[in-house]
Structures are given as C-alpha cells and as structure tokens.
Write a protein that holds these residues in place. Structure first.
Motif, mmCIF file in Angstrom:
data_model
loop_
_atom_site.group_PDB
_atom_site.id
_atom_site.type_symbol
_atom_site.label_atom_id
_atom_site.label_comp_id
_atom_site.label_asym_id
_atom_site.label_seq_id
_atom_site.Cartn_x
_atom_site.Cartn_y
_atom_site.Cartn_z
ATOM 1 N N GLN A 540 0.842 -1.208 0.000
ATOM 2 C CA GLN A 540 0.000 0.000 0.000
ATOM 3 C C GLN A 540 0.874 1.254 0.000
ATOM 4 O O GLN A 540 0.616 2.218 -0.698
ATOM 5 N N PHE A 541 1.917 1.189 0.839
ATOM 6 C CA PHE A 541 2.825 2.330 0.954
ATOM 7 C C PHE A 541 3.494 2.619 -0.391
ATOM 8 O O PHE A 541 3.589 3.765 -0.818
ATOM 9 N N ILE A 542 3.957 1.562 -1.032
ATOM 10 C CA ILE A 542 4.645 1.733 -2.319
ATOM 11 C C ILE A 542 3.693 2.365 -3.334
ATOM 12 O O ILE A 542 4.051 3.301 -4.047
ATOM 13 N N GLU A 543 2.463 1.864 -3.366
ATOM 14 C CA GLU A 543 1.488 2.404 -4.314
ATOM 15 C C GLU A 543 1.156 3.868 -4.010
ATOM 16 O O GLU A 543 1.060 4.698 -4.903
ATOM 17 N N ARG A 544 1.031 4.151 -2.708
ATOM 18 C CA ARG A 544 0.641 5.489 -2.293
ATOM 19 C C ARG A 544 1.737 6.518 -2.570
ATOM 20 O O ARG A 544 1.468 7.667 -2.870
ATOM 21 N N THR A 545 2.990 6.084 -2.430
ATOM 22 C CA THR A 545 4.084 7.057 -2.539
ATOM 23 C C THR A 545 4.804 6.972 -3.880
ATOM 24 O O THR A 545 5.843 7.574 -4.067
ATOM 25 N N ASP A 546 4.257 6.194 -4.792
ATOM 26 C CA ASP A 546 4.934 5.948 -6.070
ATOM 27 C C ASP A 546 5.206 7.238 -6.831
ATOM 28 O O ASP A 546 4.300 8.003 -7.128
ATOM 29 N N LYS A 547 6.486 7.449 -7.100
ATOM 30 C CA LYS A 547 6.843 8.626 -7.892
ATOM 31 C C LYS A 547 7.424 8.196 -9.229
ATOM 32 O O LYS A 547 8.100 8.964 -9.899
#
Lengths: 1063, 366
Positions: A540-547
C-alpha cells in the motif's frame, strides 16, 4: 526551550574501535546525533579513531579527526578547534569517561567549553558505585546489598557479611569487563584481584548475588523541563546472572502485570529525575519472580546498546532526540518524525514483539570458554520483529547465521540426557538451544524453570514450537498445519524438512509497519517487518508514494561478528545514499539493530527481516525491484546472489557467475592459468585422508580453510599431520558441508588491493601492505597505505594482475584481491568480487568515494565519465596505518597468538605524513601504552629466533631490561644481548607467570609453533599478559614495527593532528 | 494463532459489512457493541473490568494478551463490562506469581464473547480511518443472517450506560487514618480511584449517579469526587442537573473522565464524540500551568470542546499534546478541577497521581 543561543560549535566524541561491549550501536547513535546537530545549523567537530564508521564520513561533520581517543589528543583538538560545547553522551563509555575527565580536570571550564548531555555530577552519581548507592538510597530505590571496596581483603570481609555467592563488578569498565560471580572465598580473591586491576580507579563493587531474578530494562528520556518518558521496556530471557548483552531480550516486557510494570517504570523515572540526566538513560532492574521486590542493577546515563535496540524496536529515534535535548530542545517541541503530527513527548505503543538474539564468536574461538556471566562476550546481535514470540524467535535464529533455521541444534541431539542436563546447569551461549532440546526430550517446563530460572512464559512458548514441530512430523501436511507453521515463523523449506512432505500451498509474507503508535495515528514510516496476514502495508505504501522511480534493494550484512563488521554497513549505507542521489528508490534489507543502515530514514524503505533466500523472496515479491545490490553486504548478502539470479532478479554490478568463478576452485584456477597469474599450489579435499595426502604432496606447512570463507573462519596453518587431523575433526563438527582447501603456505609479504572496475577500465585507489607476513589474517594485520617496501616492478605486477583478474571476472563494482609477495614474485591468495573491510579507510584516506563510484558503475556509468584514469591512483599525501583491536580480555581461554584465523573485533586508523608517525598514532589509538622503559619478555619459536636478535637488540639499546625463556635467552646472550633467563610456565616458580605478575614487564613478544589449546604453556603465558594488560606482540613483524616506532623517540604529542575533511 | 488454542470459528461483522474470521474464546454466542481499540501493552485485566468500557467491544492492539493471566487483585470493579473482546493471540500458559487463572476462563466466567487470531492491526487501522464503528462478534454462522445482524448493528447505540453501571445504593469505605470524608459519585468508577482516596486518609462514601445536592449535603463531605464512566456524557441530563447544584455547595470537587465531562456540561460547556477516541496508556497531556507534559492513561470517546468552556467561570488547564483536545478544566470561583485522563492509572502510568494530593490539599484549605 528552543536551541540554546550560546551553542554554535559542538565537539562530538565517538566510541572508538569496535570491541565487545561497545559496538556499532555508537556509530548509529553518533551518526544520528551529528545529523541532528547539523540540521540545527551547528558546526560539528568529530573525533573518533574508528575509520570504518559512517560518523567519520565527510557528510556527517564539518571537521573530522580520526585520531586516538586519549585525553591529550582531545585537549589538543579542543585547543585547535575551540568548540563552545562538548556532547558527552553519544560516544559510549569511552566518550563519557573522556568527557568526565576533561570536566573534572577543569579543562573544559578553562577553555570555555560547555558539557552537554550530562553534567559531571550526574555521571559521578550514576557511575561511581558508592555515589550511586547513596543516591538510590536517598530516593528510596532499593539496591542490591553491596559494598565498594578497594582491596581484596575488604571484599572478602564484606562477602562474609552478606554470604556467597557474590558478584564482583569493577568500576568504569566496558561491558562489565573483569567482573564475575564468586561462589567461595578462593574464587572471590581471584576475581577481585583481576577486577581491581582492570578498574581505572581500582575500585570494585561486591554485591549479593541475585541470580535468577527477572532482568528488566527501561529506556528513559528526560528534558530540561523535567518532562520524562519511557521509550521501551525490555525483558531478558535469561534471568539475572547473564549480562544483558549476552541475553536474548524481548521487547516489550511480557511477564509483568501492569502493577509490576508501572512500579518499575516509575522507579526508572524517579531515577532519571534524581540524576538530572538530560537525554537518554538506561535503567536495569532485577525483579523477584515471586514478589514485588526489586533492585536497581545499573543505570547508564547515556545512549547505550540497549537504547539502540529500543530505538529500532519502537521506531523512536532516541539518539536524535537525546542530541536535540542536549542543545536545548524539550520533548514537547520535538516532532515525532514517524507520524509527523505528534510529538516526541509520548511513549511508543508496540503492536508486535521484538526478539534480540546475541551473536557470539565461539564458532571462531573453538577453545574459548563459552560460559556466560556478568562479562559480556557477544560481538553483535540481531533483532527480529513478529506478531508472536515464536515468529520473532524463528526469525532471530535465522538471522543470527549459525547455519540453523530452527531451534534444533544438531550437535545437541547427540548428547545423552545426563550430558544435556549437565550442560543446562552451566550457562553458555547455546543455552536456549539446550532448553529446546530438553523440551523435545520431554523435560517439563517446571523442571527447566527450576534449573535455569528462565520464566515459564518463555519456556512454554518454546514448548509450543516443539509441539508444532511434532505436529508437522505427524501425518499429512494439511493447509491448516502449514498456515499455523507459517504464523509461527517457519520457512517453507523448514516445514518440508520437518514434515517430509511438499507444502500444500505457498503463502507469501506480507508486511506491517513499525509506527510507534500501534496504528493509532497515520504514519508514513517506511519501516516494515513480515507477517503472514492478508493486508500488505508495504505494498500500500509503495502504491501510495509511487513517484515512478525505479526501485533498488540493497542487502545488508547482518550481525556484527569477527570478520564481518561495521565496514559493510558503511558500504551499504553509502550505496543507498548514491542510489538516492541517482534518483532511484533505495530499499534496505537488514536485521542488525545496531547499525545506521537500519535507521528507517537512511533508505527510502527498510525491511527488518532475516536475510535468507525465502525471506528475501517475499520482499522481492512486494517490491518488484528494478534490481538488487549484493556486493556491499559482506558474505551475508553475496551468499544470496545465486538464488536471486536464478529467480530472475536483476543483479546490479558483478554477476552471480563471477562470484561463483572466484569461489569455485577449479574455475578460478582456469582463470589464473588463462591470465598467467601464479597462486600457491593447492588441493581441494573432503576427508581427513585426502587432506593428509594433499599436505604431503605440497609439503608442510600448509594453509587449511573451508571453501566458503568468512573472515578466515576456521583457517589454520598446519605444520604436521596431527594438526590436519585436529582441524578436520573441528571443521566437520561445525557442520561445514563444503570442501576444504589446502594450500602451500608461503611466508611472504601480504598485499591487499581494493579495485573498482566498470568492465573495461579499472581503478586502484591504493595498494596496502601488511606489516605482518602472510599467515596472519589480513583483518588482524597492521595494514599500511601506501605500500612502503614494494619495488616498482612488484607494484606494476600487482596492478597488472588486478586488471586481468577484474576484467576476466567481469567485475562491475568493487573487487578485493589479496596477494602474497614471496621471493620477489607475486602470487594471488584470494579474490572477493565484493566490497571489503578496507574500503572505508581507503576511501577516507585517498578521498576516492569508492562505494559511490562502484554504485554508479552498476548503472552503466564508466570510470572515464566519472573522471578517473584507468590504473593505480596517484599516492596520497598521507600515510594511513590501520591497526586491529582485539577483545581478548573478554574472551577467556582464547589464545591471543595471531594466525590465519581472524580474531580482531575492530580497528583504528593512524593518519600522518610519515609512516612512523602514522604507525605511532595507530598503535596509540589501538590502546598500546608506548612506554619507553621497563622490561621486555621474549619467548619465540625456533624459526623466529634468528629474526628476534635484531629486534631484541633495539629494545636493549633503548634501555629496556630483557627477559627470555631458556632457548630464546640462549640465542640472545650468545649474540651479546644481555638477557635474564626466566623459567617457562610449566617449570618451577619463579617462572614466566610470576614475572608477568611482578609488574616489571611492559612488553611481551611471544610466538609459538602451536597455539589454540588453552593448556599449553605459551597460551597460558599470553593469557596472563592479557589479564595483566601487558602489551603482547605475537608476530615477529609487529614486534619489529613497534621497536622501530619506539626508536624514533617521538610521542603522540609530536605528531600533527589531521582534519580529514581537508584531504 | 495460538496452536493449542484452536477452537471453533468466530466472526466479526462490522457496520460497513466487513467480515473477519477468527477463532472463538471466552463465551459463545453473538454480541453487538461499539468497536474501539486500546493501545495499552499491559493492563488488559484493568481494561476488562473498567466500567467505562460498558457497551463496547474492545480490540487490543498489543498482540499477546493474557501473558500474566488474571487475578482478583487487579480487578477495577466487581466484573467485566466489555461487550466483547478482540485479540490476536491469548496466552494459555500464563506466568506470574499472582496468576490465578487464564483469560479464556475469565471471559467464560464473565460471559464475555471473545475472538482471537484476528489481524488486530488491520482492524485498528480500519477503525482509525472510518472512526468508531459498531460491530458484532458471533460464534454462529455469520453469513446465514448477515443482513439481519447488520440491521441490528447499525441500530445499536449505547444507552443509559452510566445509570446501568452505577451502584444501586450508597456504600461506605473507611480509611485507616481517616482525616476527610469524600463522596464518590459513581458514574462507573474504577476501584483505584477509591483506593487512591483511602490511601490519603479519605473515608469514601460511594453514591449512585443520580444522587442530589441535598443528599450529598446531608452526608457533609469534605470533598466530592466525580468518577469516570461509560457512554455519551450528554445523555445523563439528570446527573448534569444535579451536578450543577452540587457545584454550588462550595465543597471541593475533583472530576475524572466522565466526571470531568459532566462537570463541564453542568457549567454550560459542550461535548463531542471523537473520531476514534483516546484509549491507551501513552497519551501525552500538557499541564498548561506547569508547562509540562505528562504521559497519561486514557479511555474516552467524547471530549469537552475547548471553546465551549466559559472563560469567565473556568479555564482549560490541560490539553492533549497530540490533537490539542481538552484534557482538564479548572473552575475559577469554585474549588473544583477536573481531568479527562486517569490519574488513578490501573493500567497505565502513575505520573499524575499527584492530582489526588492536590484534591486533598483543597480539602485541607477548606
């Protein structure tokens, strides 16, 4: 109160070389502190003799001195730099003791330097045994009946009053050095004598032994407003009696009711308030298992190993907060970085449990006394996070790299019941495994509790694991069984082995966040651990912070141990920094709570988990990285390369095949042949018979080692068939399944090179030459940059060979090559296509950011593009000498004789304009007391007798009184060097032992044909030297170098101090 | 996941329709309640017996519950008031010298429905995001009558909480060296409030929630303690009305939690429901007068609105360091002060027990 206006320039004292009791945790603490200070715009001056640290990196401070941590050196730095403040509480006991001495002498006042972190009175109250007792009495906190004494007679007298057993604790020693439990007067006399000698103020505490009580610790923080919080509680698996550094620890405390918990928490807060510590403080308590009775064991008014653990266990950055408090901030002003919304003035709530497991060096020191007591013996530790104790324990046991994946230890299975029960009564490093074995054999929890006093809670948890394993082995491996085992932290491979069946399914791990608040607030900490639930917070974190940045995983090096130390953490962290700079998302996987790499804001994400194939697979599945980096995490990371490569993961830099080519004997020989590079002749063997035949073919002496080497683990020089038989027996006992290598041993000059290669061009920042000839492990040798004695032809050959090997092995990134120069010829000993122990120091001395360059090359940059010419880099203006540091005083029965097996735990660096000055600095930093008078006791093996003559002559000419055993004395006297004859240890008194005890001897030069066995004369003599803190030189070359340094007549005061940021 | 705790399945059904599957422990059946989480790492027994949890299904965020078992001594009231109990793992082999039994047996004896092997972190995050949610624990087939149960869940509110848990009649407790007499108005009091008073030489007269000013006056106490308690403070209209009168008696008043809210309401302030409340032993509270922060234990779903406090008669004395909500009020013309947190601890830190000393001080000054 915000930042104090009167603070502009702060001196930070580091903790020096890694020794047992003072390890990487202080690099972590120091680094955090330096960063916190710099963030505030303060000028930071740093002094630390340890070059392998991140804190001594240019990015960390404005001025950096890699200089000996002695009072005089610090005074000189203060005079040069004129800091207005000194931060005392982040450099371990070393930093604290130095700060206190400076304050007490009035030096700080005289130079207008404010002491930050703790005032001398605080330190005195916490560290002086009597003052501490008085302080505790004053506030009504119970202490163990004890008395501070300064003589052996007084200790015996007091013991009569309180009764045996008693514990002896020397004042002001690291990790309890010199302490112990005495069961009777004879033992007490022995321990007291040793403790008094080791205490810098000749003071010991004799106290009533309360072995068996629960040991509970609290980490407390206080600010100038008197706000107090406890960051974390911790409970030791082993009850009082085992040093907390040697105990398995669980956080938070689990067997305490709220009453007991709050009672001790309140006590901890009362203590920190009374001591007026501003910053972090560690309080250790003993709690009676059957009542509310408790005792304060110890208080550390500074950042400690436990606070590093507490920081990692909770996500609360203790060192950073302590540093901010030291410069004036209060807890209610410091933002909790984890939530970004709440403040540092709160107590973390955990929704998981943490298990810390110590790492000992007994796999190396086969003859060392393994018993655990009040003196710490572990070199490092791992931490594991889980949603249950069993899960965390299983992770910890995998992380510790003992070659096991569960609590089952093969060698214990062979013991008879009687042998096992007997072992349980002695407390050693394998106790948890012995308890497990006993539970397997049906010994009851009650019985085990009675013997070990380990709380039934822990024993029942272990019993759960035993029962699970029985269940797995019994009947069909159902999904229910499989999933239960996964929740208990078992790997698929372990489940399959135990059940003898294929897993019915595969459950991938998911990741949960460490957020300091048990989910109460939204947090953005990129800090994760695996569980077997459904929700994957990392994903979830990776998806949320994906740049949209590419992700790269860097695998760390696990626990600190002999042979794989803090250097690899330095490399991993640098790699991460470079990755970030290059625009990648850098992900770290590691399990060592003492390090900078496991600080959650070092990388973009941190996975705190074991580094096994299966654990890593789940991380890869969640991260879906662009590639992974394995060459900076020592053997721990490089071991993963084949598996990762087989999984189809992109390996950045040198490929798995090259690693295999360097490690596989046959393939490596082919490469050498192709390149026309010679190596000492050798064979690969599997059995004792083959080994004996091979040695006879090569001719003695031969060098023996397992084919997968870590820090020269289990490496010896065999002089005879007997040595070979002994060795093969040991190596098969420690379950090494790989073949054994036998090489012709060449006694030449050892040379080491770290090179960087982009596949086409290569760069050698410098050539290092070892003072000790081949045969002493490179990690234990004094290493000199640049090489001092090599001819141009030899250097050119080394450059040429390095180029050929790097290119042939298709190295992209770092490669470490060890050579021996023998009879004017260069031979290759070993090639490691990865970073090495010497990378940090060479980077610092030459100014070449080796890891940064290597990382860039992995992504296709070339050395040319980065502005480097191919070949050997021009020699720097400075000579740098790396001197190893040992922890022999903590490891009883370990022979101090240097050999092919690495024994040092840390290192120091001396930097100067000349070789002699650099060596002088290095030796002083390593703790050598370079006295210019006194006695020298010499006893050397026959092969060294010719060489010792010139060395002895030097000492004699300088006015030293020489003593030697019969053979050596005869040779010296015949050569007109006046030498007193001394009886050997086994000969009648007065003998060598009496001489060492007399205090007349200042240096010992001792070499022997054979060592290791504690019963040997030479080993006993060397141990005695350690116990008496006498400089002991066990290699002829070290002795010569020392004599040369003494002969220059210079002292540390004559040598310029160097700010390495100017290099 | 405790291996040898394997038992039949149990389910959680949340108001948003989510079903979580775990395993049953404690009593069996179906219970509906307000699902709240508490972050305390010790003190589960105190939580279970705190009357303030009346009507609520409690989620423990700490994964290992029951480690030290249960004992009579640590009860905060005579029984458990929680509606249901949600944990990740309960300990079937507890260890502590005061342990008298395990938590499963305790729940069975108290007829509390529990569920374990739940990912409590995931559930906690859900509550945090959506706010407090009603839900149910059931050991029956949740899918068979999901809609029916959901209707009941959605309709559920905690009603008459205080009046349900309060003592039916007055009871007195003598202190060893009695110096003062304190009336403890029981809105659902925790035993340790009484203990802290007794310890300080106060005889304690516990009275039911709706005791009037007249009745209290008749007892002639030196001080009045307004206790903690469950539910929505504003529903206790009669108590609020009474307290407005009681405050005029001129007797020192100390209020805790619900008592704090009732006192504020009696003085014209307002309360509101927090998104997911404060429940745990690590809540930082700033004492504005001292400019110091204390770590406190808390358990409340409602808070007094800071700006609703009439500054001509009272002032906010404490605020929560995290969300700045009201944590205490000091009354200007009355010898009265109240706090939202729990200075009596049990479980949680003892750092604010000095407030009881201040209360005694007030009585002494009188």
């Amino acid at each position: 109160m915000p930042l104090r206006k009167d603070i502009k320039k702060v001196l930070v004292i580091g903790s020096g070389p890694i020794v047992i009791g003072q390890a990487a945790e202080f690099d972590y603490a120091g680094t955090q502190a330096c960063r916190a200070l710099k963030q505030e715009g303060l000028e930071v001056v740093l002094v630390n003799s340890n070059p392998a640290t991140i804190m001594t990196d240019k990015a960390m401070a404005d001025k950096i001195y890699i200089e000996p941590l002695t009072l005089d050196v610090i005074k000189r730095i203060i005079r040069i730099e004129k800091p207005d403040s000194l931060l005392s509480t982040l450099g371990g006991q070393t930093g604290l003791t130095l700060s206190m001495q400076l304050a007490e002498e009035g030096f700080l006042d005289a130079n207008n330097v404010k002491l930050l972190g703790a005032d001398p009175l605080t330190i005195h109250k916490a560290e002086d045994r009597q003052a501490f007792k008085d302080t505790m009495e004053k506030i009504g906190e119970p202490c163990i009946p004890s008395k501070v004494v300064e003589t052996i007679e007084d200790s015996v007298e007091f013991a009569k009053v309180i009764g045996y057993p008693v514990i002896v604790r020397p004042a002001f020693t690291l990790g309890g050095t010199g302490g112990g439990i005495a069961k009777n007067e004879e033992e007490l006399r022995d321990i007291a004598k040793n403790g008094l000698r080791l205490s810098p103020i000749t003071q010991i505490l004799v106290e009533k032994c309360i072995s068996g009580w629960k040991e509970i610790e609290f980490e407390v923080i206080r600010d100038s407003k008197d706000n107090c919080i406890t960051v974390c509680s911790m409970e030791n698996f082993d009850p009082v009696g085992v040093h907390t550094g040697d105990s398995i620890v669980i956080a938070p405390a689990v067997t305490l009711t709220d009453r007991e918990y709050q009672m001790l928490r309140t006590a901890a807060i009362n203590i920190i308030r009374e001591l007026k510590v501003e910053g972090g403080c560690n309080c250790q308590f003993a709690l009676h298992p059957e009542s509310y009775q408790y005792s304060v064991i110890e208080v550390n008014p500074r950042v400690s190993r436990s606070s590093a653990l507490a920081s990692k266990a909770t996500g609360y950055p203790i060192a950073k907060v302590a540093a901010k408090i030291a410069i004036g901030y209060t807890l209610d002003e410091i933002i909790n970085q984890v939530t970004g919304k709440t403040y540092a003035c709160f107590e973390p709530a955990l929704d998981y449990v943490v298990v810390k497991f110590p790492k000992w060096a007994f796999d190396k020191f086969v003859y060392a006394k393994r018993t655990l007591g009040t003196q710490m013996k572990a070199t490092g530790e791992v931490m594991a996070i889980g949603t249950s104790f069993e899960q965390a324990m299983m992770k910890a046991v995998r992380s510790i790299e003992l070659g096991v994946d569960s609590m089952n230890l093969k060698k214990l299975e062979k013991l008879s019941d009687e042998e096992l029960m007997k072992k349980l009564e002695e407390v050693d490093d394998e106790r948890s495994f012995q308890v497990y074995e006993a539970l397997k054999r049906g010994v009851t929890v009650e019985k085990l509790h009675e013997i070990t006093m380990i709380d039934e809670w822990f024993l029942n948890k272990l019993l759960n694991m035993v029962n699970l394993e029985k269940w797995l082995a019994d009947g069909e491996l159902t999904e229910e069984k499989y999933l239960t085992a996964k929740n208990y932290g078992y790997l698929d491979s372990t489940i399959e082995r135990m059940s003898g069946q294929k897993c019915p399914m595969h459950k991938q791990a998911v990741y949960k966040m460490v957020d300091t608040c048990a989910g109460e607030f939204k947090a953005e900490t990129p800090y994760f651990y695996s569980t077997f639930d459904e929700e994957n917070e990392a994903k979830q974190f990776i998806e949320r912070t994906d740049k949209g940045r590419k992700k790269v995983i860097v695998f760390g090096s696990g626990p600190i141990r002999i042979g794989q130390g803090i250097e690899f953490d330095y490399c991993s962290v640098h790699c991460v920094w470079t990755l970030k700079e290059l625009g990648y998302e850098a992900v770290i996987c590691n399990n060592n709570p003492e390090t900078v790499s496991t600080d959650f804001d070092t990388g973009d994400r941190l996975y705190f988990d074991p580094l096994t194939k299966e654990d890593v697979e789940s991380i890869i599945a969640t991260e879906q990285p662009y590639g992974v980096v394995v060459q900076f995490g020592g053997q721990t990371a490089i071991k993963l390369v084949k598996h990762l490569s087989d999984m189809g993961v992109r390996i950045l830099g040198t490929q798995a095949d090259s690693v295999d080519a360097a490690e596989d004997r046959e393939r490596f020989d082919e490469i050498l042949e192709k390149c026309g590079i010679p190596r000492p002749q050798g064979h690969t063997v599997m059995t004792t018979e083959e080994a004996v035949a091979a040695a006879e073919d090569l001719g003695y002496p031969v060098l023996m080692r397992p084919s997968y080497v870590l820090g020269g683990q289990n490496m010896i020089i065999a002089h005879s068939e007997k040595d070979i038989v002994e060795y093969m027996e040991i190596i098969t006992r420690t379950m090494i399944e790989n073949p054994v290598l036998i090489d012709k041993y060449m006694m030449g000059t050892e040379v080491e090179v770290d090179a960087i290669c982009d596949g086409k061009d290569f760069l050698i920042p410098g050539i290092m030459e070892h003072i000790e000839r081949a045969g002493v492990h490179s990690g234990d040798s004094i290493s000199v940059y640049p090489a001092q004695t090599l001819s141009e032809r030899i250097k050119n050959t080394i450059v040429d060979y390095t180029k050929k090997l790097a290119l042939e092995l298709k190295v992209v990134g770092l490669v470490n090559i060890q050579y021996v120069v023998y009879n004017h010829e260069v031979y290759v000993i070993e090639v490691n296509p990865r970073s090495s122990r010497t990378v940090p120091y060479i980077s610092k001395v030459t100014g070449i950011p080796m890891v940064d360059i290597a990382t860039k090359l992995m992504f296709g940059a070339t050395l040319k593009e980065l502005g480097y010419e191919s070949g050997l880099y021009p020699v720097a203006d400075y000579v740098a000498v790396k001197v190893p540091v040992f922890s022999f005083e903590k490891l009883h029965d370990v022979d101090t004789m240097l050999g092919p097996e690495m024994k040092s735990t840390g290192e120091c660096l001396g930097i100067a304009h000349t070789f002699e000055d650099a060596l002088l600095k290095g030796l002083v930093a390593a703790g050598f007391d370079l006295k210019k008078e006194g006695g020298v006791f010499i006893t050397v093996r026959d092969t060294d007798k010719q060489e010792i003559i010139a060395i002895a002559d030097k000492f004699s000419q300088m006015g030293f009184e020489l003593y030697a055993t019969a053979g050596t004395a005869g040779v010296l006297n015949r050569n007109m060097i006046a030498t007193n004859h001394v009886n050997r240890v086994s000969e009648p008194e007065p003998n060598a032992i009496n001489l060492l005890e007399s205090g007349k001897i200042h240096y010992v030069i001792s070499t022997s044909e054979k060592g290791r066995l504690p019963a040997r004369d030479s080993v006993k003599m060397r141990r005695k030297s350690v116990e008496r803190s006498i400089c002991s030189l066990t290699a002829i070359d070290t002795a010569r170098a020392l004599a040369n340094v003494l002969q220059t007549g210079r002292t540390i005061d004559d040598v310029e101090l160097i700010d390495i940021t100017k290099i | 996941m405790a291996l040898f705790n394997k038992s039949e399945k149990a389910y959680i059904l949340l108001a948003d329709g989510t079903v979580l599957t775990g395993q049953s422990f404690g009593a069996k059946g179906t219970v509906i309640g307000e699902v709240v989480f508490t972050t305390g790492m010790t003190g589960y027994q105190e939580t279970l017996t705190d009357p303030s949890y009346y009507g609520q299904i409690v989620v423990q965020t700490f994964p290992l519950i029951g480690n030290y078992g249960v004992n009579r001594e640590d009860y905060e009231s005579t029984k458990s008031y929680v509606s249901g109990y949600i944990v990740r793992e309960w300990c079937n082999a507890p260890s502590n010298f005061r342990c008298e039994g395990n938590i499963d047996d305790f729940l069975k004896e108290q007829n509390i429905i529990g569920i374990h092997s739940i990912d409590t972190r995931s559930l906690t995050r859900k509550i945090r995001e959506y706010g407090v949610m009603n839900g149910a624990i059931t050991t029956e087939d949740v899918f068979a009558k999901k809609d029916e149960l959901l209707k009941l869940i959605k309709a559920y509110t905690i009603k008459d909480a205080v009046h349900t848990v309060t003592v039916p009649e007055k009871c007195e407790y003598k202190a060893e060296n009695s110096k003062y007499k304190v009336v403890l108005i029981d809105l659902g009091y925790k035993r340790n409030i009484r203990e802290e008073l007794l310890k300080r030489g106060c005889d304690v007269v516990v009275v039911p929630d709706r005791t009037t000013a007249e009745e209290i006056k008749a007892i002639a106490p030196d001080g009045i303690m307004l206790s903690n308690g469950p539910g929505d403070p504003s529903e206790n209209t009669e108590v609020i009305k009474n307290v407005a009168e009681i405050a005029k008696l001129g007797i020192p008043i100390f209020g805790i939690c619900m008592g704090h809210q009732i006192m504020a309401l009696a003085h014209g302030a307002k309360t509101e429901k927090l998104k997911y409340g404060h429940r745990g032993a690590n809540q930082p509270v700033i004492d504005l007068a001292l400019d110091k922060t204390f770590v406190t234990t808390q358990n409340h779903g409602y808070a007094v609105l800071n700006d609703s406090v009439d500054t001509s008669i009272a002032e906010v004395s404490h605020i929560n360091a995290n969300d700045k909500t009201c944590e205490g009020v000091r009354y200007k013309n009355e010898k009265a002060f109240t706090v939202q947190f729990h200075p009596e601890a049990h479980g949680g830190p003892l750092d604010t027990s000095y407030l009881f000393d201040e209360f005694v001080q007030l009585m002494e000054e009188k």
